[in-house]
Design an enzyme around this catalytic site. Structure first.
Site, short mmCIF file in Angstrom:
data_model
loop_
_atom_site.label_atom_id
_atom_site.label_comp_id
_atom_site.label_asym_id
_atom_site.label_seq_id
_atom_site.Cartn_x
_atom_site.Cartn_y
_atom_site.Cartn_z
N ASN A 6 0.86 -1.19 0.00
CA ASN A 6 0.00 0.00 0.00
C ASN A 6 0.90 1.24 0.00
OD1 ASN A 6 -1.37 2.32 1.20
ND2 ASN A 6 -3.09 0.95 1.50
N ASP A 8 -0.17 4.54 -0.11
CA ASP A 8 -0.87 5.79 0.25
C ASP A 8 0.05 6.78 0.97
OD1 ASP A 8 -3.19 4.72 -0.76
OD2 ASP A 8 -4.02 4.18 1.18
N HIS A 9 0.94 6.25 1.84
CA HIS A 9 1.77 7.16 2.65
C HIS A 9 2.78 7.94 1.82
CE1 HIS A 9 -0.01 6.04 6.35
NE2 HIS A 9 0.38 4.80 6.29
N ARG A 44 -9.57 8.02 -1.60
CA ARG A 44 -10.57 8.49 -0.63
C ARG A 44 -11.45 9.59 -1.21
NH1 ARG A 44 -10.59 7.86 4.91
NH2 ARG A 44 -9.22 6.19 5.62
N HIS A 49 -4.76 11.57 0.03
CA HIS A 49 -3.44 11.09 -0.43
C HIS A 49 -3.46 10.77 -1.93
CE1 HIS A 49 -5.42 7.44 0.95
NE2 HIS A 49 -5.15 7.67 2.22
N GLY A 191 -2.03 -3.10 9.96
CA GLY A 191 -1.16 -3.19 11.13
C GLY A 191 -0.15 -4.32 11.07
N1 PXP Z 1 -5.91 -3.10 4.15
C1 PXP Z 1 -6.80 -2.08 4.25
C2 PXP Z 1 -8.21 -2.35 3.86
C3 PXP Z 1 -6.39 -0.81 4.69
O1 PXP Z 1 -7.28 0.18 4.79
C4 PXP Z 1 -5.03 -0.61 5.02
C5 PXP Z 1 -4.58 0.75 5.45
O2 PXP Z 1 -4.61 1.64 4.40
C6 PXP Z 1 -4.15 -1.68 4.89
C7 PXP Z 1 -4.61 -2.92 4.46
C8 PXP Z 1 -2.70 -1.55 5.21
O3 PXP Z 1 -2.58 -1.27 6.57
P1 PXP Z 1 -1.16 -0.79 7.15
O4 PXP Z 1 -0.87 0.54 6.52
O5 PXP Z 1 -1.40 -0.70 8.61
O6 PXP Z 1 -0.16 -1.83 6.78
#
Ligand code: PXP
Length: 236
Positions: A6, A8-9, A44, A49, A191
């Site tokens: 992911n 997004d960050h 979103r 982001h 997480g």
């Molecule tokens: N799965 C979903 C549905 C999420 O919303 C997120 C967070 O964006 C993640 C996985 C990944 O979570 P993390 O950033 O805590 O690894």
């Protein structure tokens, strides 16, 4: 077990100064070179982001697969049907939250989700529903023709005792097994990090994990390639 990243960050950092760098699309292409199995982005409603430009470029450029996390709103469903990601993962979305706080209740939103899945299927988009490890929710997901579920692992990740962590892991294991029996694909995320993935990867019914925060945070110190390679080594 496959590993989707992911990103997004990366977009959060870019948007913090309304800059063009770091570019999440570049990050996605580099991550593919490092061996990830797919890219996850959450478009979103407030575009805090990832934005449409990112999603459209990712659609064009990725050679692995695109998992578009999204709320089941008319606006975003229309975008998803137009972009056609390999997977649309439907999550509950609250404007005030820092991140997705838990799974969606399929049972409480059955009519809306059934219609969203139908629209996405008509556009050739497979669908996953982000839910808690709960047998009734899984049955409801199968009933409305979801292709996958993504099990929320936040409770497991935030457990404060080994006993609580073990109990939640067991719940996830049984949920994944049940979903598999119903023919659903099973993803998991939220997480997961370099520590808890070591026991999590024992769950053989999980097809794929989606990880963001832990890997991007580590990448700040050691670089994206190294952070991804370290996670891949733990998972496989
Ligand atoms: N799965 C979903 C549905 C999420 O919303 C997120 C967070 O964006 C993640 C996985 C990944 O979570 P993390 O950033 O805590 O690894």
């Amino acid at each position: 077990m496959r590993f989707s990243l992911n990103i997004d960050h990366i977009a959060v950092l870019r948007n913090a100064r309304a800059e063009t760098q770091p570019d999440p699309v570049t990050a996605a292409l580099l991550a593919e070179q490092s061996g990830i199995d797919g890219i996850v982005v959450h478009l979103r409603e407030d575009r805090r982001h990832i934005n449409e430009r990112d999603v459209r470029l990712l659609r064009e450029l990725l050679t692995t697969k695109l998992d578009l996390e999204m709320a089941a709103t008319d606006e975003i469903i229309k975008i998803a049907c137009d972009i056609v990601p390999e997977l649309a993962t439907i999550v509950p979305e609250k404007r005030q939250e820092l991140t997705t706080e838990g799974g969606i209740s399929v049972i409480d939103n059955i009519i809306r989700l059934k219609s969203a899945i139908k629209d996405l299927h008509n556009a050739d988009v497979e669908v996953s529903l982000f839910i808690e490890p709960d047998i009734d929710q899984i049955d409801a997901a199968a009933e409305i023709n979801s292709d996958y579920i993504e099990i929320h692992t936040g409770v497991f990740a935030n457990a404060i005792s080994e006993e609580e962590q073990f109990d939640e892991l067991e719940k996830i294991r049984l949920a994944a097994k049940h979903a598999k029996k119903l023919g659903l694909g099973v993803n998991a995320g939220h997480g997961l990090n370099y520590q808890n993935i070591k026991i999590f990867k024992e769950l053989t019914d999980i097809d794929e994990v989606s990880i963001g925060q832990a890997v991007i945070a580590r990448a700040v110190f050691v670089g994206l390639n190294e952070a991804i390679k370290e996670m891949i080594n733990l998972i496989r």
